[in-house]
Design a protein around this motif. Structure first.
Motif, PDB file in Angstrom:
ATOM      1  N   ALA A 267       0.841  -1.204   0.000  1.00  7.80           N
ATOM      2  CA  ALA A 267       0.000   0.000   0.000  1.00  7.80           C
ATOM      3  C   ALA A 267       0.876   1.254   0.000  1.00  7.80           C
ATOM      4  O   ALA A 267       0.589   2.238  -0.688  1.00  7.80           O
ATOM      5  CB  ALA A 267      -0.927  -0.001   1.207  1.00  7.80           C
ATOM      6  N   SER A 270       2.945   1.460  -3.471  1.00 10.08           N
ATOM      7  CA  SER A 270       2.131   1.850  -4.627  1.00 10.08           C
ATOM      8  C   SER A 270       2.163   3.348  -4.878  1.00 10.08           C
ATOM      9  O   SER A 270       2.023   3.799  -6.013  1.00 10.08           O
ATOM     10  CB  SER A 270       0.678   1.423  -4.400  1.00 10.08           C
ATOM     11  OG  SER A 270       0.612   0.052  -4.139  1.00 10.08           O
ATOM     12  N   ARG A 271       2.350   4.122  -3.804  1.00 11.06           N
ATOM     13  CA  ARG A 271       2.368   5.573  -3.947  1.00 11.06           C
ATOM     14  C   ARG A 271       3.540   6.048  -4.811  1.00 11.06           C
ATOM     15  O   ARG A 271       3.534   7.166  -5.307  1.00 11.06           O
ATOM     16  CB  ARG A 271       2.477   6.241  -2.570  1.00 11.06           C
ATOM     17  CG  ARG A 271       1.316   5.926  -1.639  1.00 11.06           C
ATOM     18  CD  ARG A 271       1.368   6.791  -0.394  1.00 11.06           C
ATOM     19  NE  ARG A 271       2.553   6.549   0.414  1.00 11.06           N
ATOM     20  CZ  ARG A 271       3.348   7.510   0.880  1.00 11.06           C
ATOM     21  NH1 ARG A 271       3.092   8.773   0.614  1.00 11.06           N
ATOM     22  NH2 ARG A 271       4.395   7.212   1.610  1.00 11.06           N
ATOM     23  N   PHE A 272       4.538   5.207  -4.963  1.00  8.63           N
ATOM     24  CA  PHE A 272       5.740   5.618  -5.681  1.00  8.63           C
ATOM     25  C   PHE A 272       5.856   4.969  -7.054  1.00  8.63           C
ATOM     26  O   PHE A 272       6.926   4.954  -7.651  1.00  8.63           O
ATOM     27  CB  PHE A 272       6.983   5.313  -4.835  1.00  8.63           C
ATOM     28  CG  PHE A 272       7.016   6.132  -3.584  1.00  8.63           C
ATOM     29  CD1 PHE A 272       7.642   7.366  -3.576  1.00  8.63           C
ATOM     30  CD2 PHE A 272       6.363   5.700  -2.431  1.00  8.63           C
ATOM     31  CE1 PHE A 272       7.644   8.146  -2.438  1.00  8.63           C
ATOM     32  CE2 PHE A 272       6.357   6.479  -1.287  1.00  8.63           C
ATOM     33  CZ  PHE A 272       7.003   7.708  -1.290  1.00  8.63           C
ATOM     34  N   SER A 273       4.769   4.442  -7.522  1.00 11.02           N
ATOM     35  CA  SER A 273       4.826   3.710  -8.791  1.00 11.02           C
ATOM     36  C   SER A 273       3.719   4.154  -9.728  1.00 11.02           C
ATOM     37  O   SER A 273       2.615   4.475  -9.304  1.00 11.02           O
ATOM     38  CB  SER A 273       4.684   2.212  -8.522  1.00 11.02           C
ATOM     39  OG  SER A 273       4.583   1.514  -9.737  1.00 11.02           O
ATOM     40  N   ASP A 274       4.027   4.154 -11.022  1.00 12.13           N
ATOM     41  CA  ASP A 274       2.985   4.333 -12.029  1.00 12.13           C
ATOM     42  C   ASP A 274       2.479   2.949 -12.423  1.00 12.13           C
ATOM     43  O   ASP A 274       2.774   2.431 -13.490  1.00 12.13           O
ATOM     44  CB  ASP A 274       3.541   5.028 -13.275  1.00 12.13           C
ATOM     45  CG  ASP A 274       4.173   6.361 -12.937  1.00 12.13           C
ATOM     46  OD1 ASP A 274       3.475   7.177 -12.321  1.00 12.13           O
ATOM     47  OD2 ASP A 274       5.335   6.568 -13.281  1.00 12.13           O
TER      48      ASP A 274
ATOM     49  N   MET B   1      -3.452   0.430  -6.254  1.00 14.18           N
ATOM     50  CA  MET B   1      -2.529   1.455  -6.739  1.00 14.18           C
ATOM     51  C   MET B   1      -3.319   2.644  -7.251  1.00 14.18           C
ATOM     52  O   MET B   1      -4.293   2.461  -7.961  1.00 14.18           O
ATOM     53  CB  MET B   1      -1.792   0.765  -7.861  1.00 14.18           C
ATOM     54  CG  MET B   1      -0.948   1.541  -8.716  1.00 14.18           C
ATOM     55  SD  MET B   1      -0.133   0.251  -9.697  1.00 14.18           S
ATOM     56  CE  MET B   1      -0.122  -1.095  -8.505  1.00 14.18           C
ATOM     57  N   PRO B   2      -2.934   3.843  -6.891  1.00 14.24           N
ATOM     58  CA  PRO B   2      -3.684   5.008  -7.380  1.00 14.24           C
ATOM     59  C   PRO B   2      -3.547   5.024  -8.895  1.00 14.24           C
ATOM     60  O   PRO B   2      -2.465   4.815  -9.409  1.00 14.24           O
ATOM     61  CB  PRO B   2      -2.941   6.195  -6.787  1.00 14.24           C
ATOM     62  CG  PRO B   2      -1.919   5.635  -5.874  1.00 14.24           C
ATOM     63  CD  PRO B   2      -1.755   4.200  -6.153  1.00 14.24           C
ATOM     64  N   GLY B  22      -7.343  -1.278  -0.493  1.00 11.12           N
ATOM     65  CA  GLY B  22      -5.921  -1.091  -0.742  1.00 11.12           C
ATOM     66  C   GLY B  22      -5.659  -0.532  -2.125  1.00 11.12           C
ATOM     67  O   GLY B  22      -6.465  -0.681  -3.031  1.00 11.12           O
ATOM     68  N   PRO B  23      -4.508   0.121  -2.273  1.00 14.40           N
ATOM     69  CA  PRO B  23      -4.200   0.779  -3.538  1.00 14.40           C
ATOM     70  C   PRO B  23      -4.067  -0.201  -4.705  1.00 14.40           C
ATOM     71  O   PRO B  23      -4.536   0.076  -5.795  1.00 14.40           O
ATOM     72  CB  PRO B  23      -2.867   1.467  -3.261  1.00 14.40           C
ATOM     73  CG  PRO B  23      -2.732   1.484  -1.783  1.00 14.40           C
ATOM     74  CD  PRO B  23      -3.482   0.314  -1.275  1.00 14.40           C
ATOM     75  N   ALA B  24      -3.413  -1.331  -4.471  1.00 18.69           N
ATOM     76  CA  ALA B  24      -3.264  -2.293  -5.557  1.00 18.69           C
ATOM     77  C   ALA B  24      -4.642  -2.761  -6.002  1.00 18.69           C
ATOM     78  O   ALA B  24      -4.929  -2.883  -7.189  1.00 18.69           O
ATOM     79  CB  ALA B  24      -2.412  -3.475  -5.117  1.00 18.69           C
ATOM     80  N   ARG B 111       4.847  12.443 -13.068  1.00 16.31           N
ATOM     81  CA  ARG B 111       5.316  11.927 -11.779  1.00 16.31           C
ATOM     82  C   ARG B 111       6.758  12.371 -11.512  1.00 16.31           C
ATOM     83  O   ARG B 111       7.077  12.851 -10.419  1.00 16.31           O
ATOM     84  CB  ARG B 111       5.238  10.401 -11.738  1.00 16.31           C
ATOM     85  CG  ARG B 111       5.947   9.790 -10.537  1.00 16.31           C
ATOM     86  CD  ARG B 111       5.835   8.281 -10.497  1.00 16.31           C
ATOM     87  NE  ARG B 111       4.483   7.878 -10.157  1.00 16.31           N
ATOM     88  CZ  ARG B 111       4.015   7.802  -8.910  1.00 16.31           C
ATOM     89  NH1 ARG B 111       4.802   8.108  -7.887  1.00 16.31           N
ATOM     90  NH2 ARG B 111       2.779   7.451  -8.677  1.00 16.31           N
ATOM     91  N   GLN B 115       7.851  14.650  -8.362  1.00 16.91           N
ATOM     92  CA  GLN B 115       8.814  14.097  -7.398  1.00 16.91           C
ATOM     93  C   GLN B 115      10.062  14.973  -7.318  1.00 16.91           C
ATOM     94  O   GLN B 115      10.591  15.214  -6.236  1.00 16.91           O
ATOM     95  CB  GLN B 115       9.186  12.659  -7.777  1.00 16.91           C
ATOM     96  CG  GLN B 115       8.105  11.660  -7.377  1.00 16.91           C
ATOM     97  CD  GLN B 115       8.483  10.227  -7.690  1.00 16.91           C
ATOM     98  OE1 GLN B 115       9.159   9.965  -8.677  1.00 16.91           O
ATOM     99  NE2 GLN B 115       8.034   9.299  -6.860  1.00 16.91           N
ATOM    100  N   ASP B 145      -0.085  11.835  -2.283  1.00 14.98           N
ATOM    101  CA  ASP B 145       0.852  10.742  -1.996  1.00 14.98           C
ATOM    102  C   ASP B 145       2.184  11.251  -1.453  1.00 14.98           C
ATOM    103  O   ASP B 145       2.806  10.604  -0.621  1.00 14.98           O
ATOM    104  CB  ASP B 145       1.124   9.930  -3.267  1.00 14.98           C
ATOM    105  CG  ASP B 145      -0.041   9.020  -3.626  1.00 14.98           C
ATOM    106  OD1 ASP B 145      -0.973   8.886  -2.813  1.00 14.98           O
ATOM    107  OD2 ASP B 145      -0.017   8.445  -4.735  1.00 14.98           O
ATOM    108  N   LEU B 146       2.636  12.392  -1.970  1.00 12.57           N
ATOM    109  CA  LEU B 146       3.999  12.831  -1.679  1.00 12.57           C
ATOM    110  C   LEU B 146       4.057  13.952  -0.639  1.00 12.57           C
ATOM    111  O   LEU B 146       5.125  14.452  -0.328  1.00 12.57           O
ATOM    112  CB  LEU B 146       4.697  13.285  -2.971  1.00 12.57           C
ATOM    113  CG  LEU B 146       4.803  12.211  -4.078  1.00 12.57           C
ATOM    114  CD1 LEU B 146       5.366  12.815  -5.357  1.00 12.57           C
ATOM    115  CD2 LEU B 146       5.660  11.034  -3.627  1.00 12.57           C
TER     116      LEU B 146
END
Lengths: 388, 388
Positions: A267, A270-274, B1-2, B22-24, B111, B115, B145-146
């Motif tokens: 979880a 996932s925030r760091f992935s496309d 995943m978002p 969950g994001p995934a 992204r 970042q 997210d960041l």
């Protein structure tokens, strides 16, 4: 752009191209222009590409069929195919689909993991990364880019990872540590001892995160080896395993890799992935390839045959080699690496760049048995001339 | 995943699938299962996909040929092809190749930009992001997210960006600001006024970074419009333009996008990108597509014809619409959006999710003229029944 190529190898293409400034230029300078898959140059079919640990046999016949069919959906976003592959991998690994992060090759997983580790640390104590040395260079590069301290622990005898020294280095100052363990390792082919690794993970505190890079997992035939996915199934939150379709599956060009972790860890990651950003062709082909176990068995047999052809010749020529569990072999050369590489390129063979294994070593990818027969003839000739 | 899907639309697939945690899982739940390109379900050729701003005409005939040929290099890493595409784009844009960053769709560029902006800020003053509202949701998601503050400035009359209010919001507290300007905007189709935007950029301080998202650039036919690449050519270091092959080029499945910036800006940005990570098929196809200007001209003519079919019907039905410069149209519906969407799905039409444009609006992608004829028949019927 900092690149896997820059880290892993210098190529014939790079040799032929002028040096250029800036990261984007660095990325381009790593391009293997003049190799058979550069559409803008005359085909040079005779080049032996033994530098990048690709699968010379190519993709599975079933995967090739799906590749052709994927053309008809190339104008649509890939989402549904991502789910299908995620589900297939989850079934294959006996984990839940929300424990899998699909990424553009495992390198994108590794980037997401290091970025997540970096950002979750307070800026005053940004955490350290510990890895064996030599190993795959991407994490060291990321640490440099992202401002993390990187500590490489020299491998021991025959390039086996020094587990005691690595754990000591990880515990040294307390605080957050990311352990990067490539097993089997690149460029050595050596597998980390499963019991020692698992014991370390089990007794480590939660601030010690283990990134276990299993890019070459499919090639391992050591009975004692076990994938760290087992620890994830057991509930460990501080273990992330990365895998790729670039090696045994013969899909390096299609950029499909993935990470496996506890769902809570995932979880955050996932925030760091496309995550939705993998191409539909790669997703569809990977799923088909995963189902074609007989092609992979065939590739493994061919890899073993290729290795035997190579190591028999190395033995005959008196050139030592490291027993490995991958599609490459780290072996001795009795020559300066730069000269050797250049002369091999002159003979149409890409043998890869100098690896941080000290002088007198070369990492050679295993091609098909026929390719290896061609290579050992050239190597034997080199040895005769005093070039290897 | 978002996911872009989660942000941009809810689809038939998402409606048919249970909510998951969950994001995934969120990523997977966005998958459009049951649509024609899900290989695991029976083909439902009749579904009209008017939700994701794809090009229903597909890829250029020349690109399709290259797609087939790319199979033979799918087992090799893609490097050389990245250089070839980078050079082709540089020539096309009259910039130098080291001013281009190729990424997995422009979302991966976005992204990397966010970042980079996040990491270059001291942790005590992490910077703010200013954008028009509504706009494409990825940057707002990344900010969440960041850990960056996101400020959406309401658009004015007919959804035109309020340039005065945006600049005021950007200058409000001083310090680093990232301005995210999508032009033409999504989901409105409205182009930001070029003179006002360029003037703002020219007088802005260097701590104000402009991310100009030109995903729909190819569709613009407003004489006053100019791409912000011009400012990069003029030497501005605080402008980054993103583009994609997912729209007019019909390559959404192949994930090829890019960013353009001053080479110093690019040198920093590169640290946050897996630049070599684009699949070889996508790279080869994009280069071929870039050269096929006649296919793009054909697609633009078809898009205009499709728009006319739609807007004529909207006018007849008394449903207002926003004059746009994209492959979608934001138009009125005299119904609750959720009901409308569900009923359209029941009739085999994906019209996309609720956009933050207030109630009574729908964003509809333009398909082929034939697809639009089919759609307007359904819409007319809906209007008769009081469903639209």
């Amino acid at each position: 752009m900092p690149s896997r190529r820059t880290l892993l190898q210098m190529s014939l293409g790079a040799m032929l191209m002028p040096a250029a400034a800036g990261p984007a230029a660095a990325w381009r300078s790593q391009a293997r222009a003049g190799t058979p898959h550069d559409q803008d140059r005359p085909a040079r079919q005779s080049i032996l590409r033994l530098d990048s640990n690709e699968n010379s046999l190519g993709m599975s016949p079933e995967a090739r069929k799906v590749f052709a069919r994927s053309l008809d959906v190339a104008n649509r976003y890939p989402d549904g195919h991502a789910q299908a592959l995620c589900d297939a991998l989850a079934a294959d690994l006996t984990v839940s689909p929300d424990q899998i992060l699909l990424t553009n090759g495992s390198t994108a997983s590794i980037r997401a993991i290091v970025q997540s580790f970096r950002q979750n640390r307070p800026s005053t104590a940004e955490g350290r990364v510990v890895a064996q040395d030599p190993t795959f260079g991407i994490v060291e590069r990321l640490c440099r880019d992202l401002g993390l301290a990187y500590h490489g622990v020299p491998t021991g005898k025959d390039f086996a990872p020094d587990m005691v020294a690595m754990e000591k280095a990880a515990r040294k100052d307390g605080g957050p540590v990311l352990v990067y363990m490539v097993t089997p390792n690149n460029p050595t082919g050596v597998v980390a001892p499963t019991p020692a690794l698992f014991d370390w993970i089990r007794r480590a505190d939660e601030e010690t995160i283990f990134l276990i890079d299993e890019a070459y997992h499919d090639y391992v035939d050591a009975p004692s080896y076990e994938s760290a996915v087992r620890l994830i199934r057991d509930g460990h939150r501080n273990v992330i395993v990365t895998r790729t379709f670039s090696k045994l599956h013969g899909m390096a060009g299609l950029r499909v890799g993935y990470a496996v972790a506890h769902k809570d860890t995932m979880a955050d990651l996932s925030r760091f992935s496309d995550g939705w950003n993998i191409n539909s062709t790669g997703l569809m082909v990977a799923k088909a390839s995963l189902a074609d176990t007989s092609w992979r068995a065939h590739c493994l047999r061919q890899n073993t045959e290729a290795r035997t052809i190579l190591t028999d010749t190395l033995d005959t020529l008196g050139l030592g080699h490291i027993p490995g569990h991958t599609n490459f072999v780290l072996h001795r050369i009795a020559a300066d690496h730069a000269d050797y590489k250049r002369r091999m390129a002159d003979h149409g063979v890409l043998v890869g760049r100098y690896m941080r294994t000290g002088p007198g070593w070369n990492r050679l990818s295993l091609g098909t048995p026929d390719e290896m027969r061609r290579f050992v003839d050239i190597l034997t000739d080199f040895r005769r001339r005093g070039w290897a």
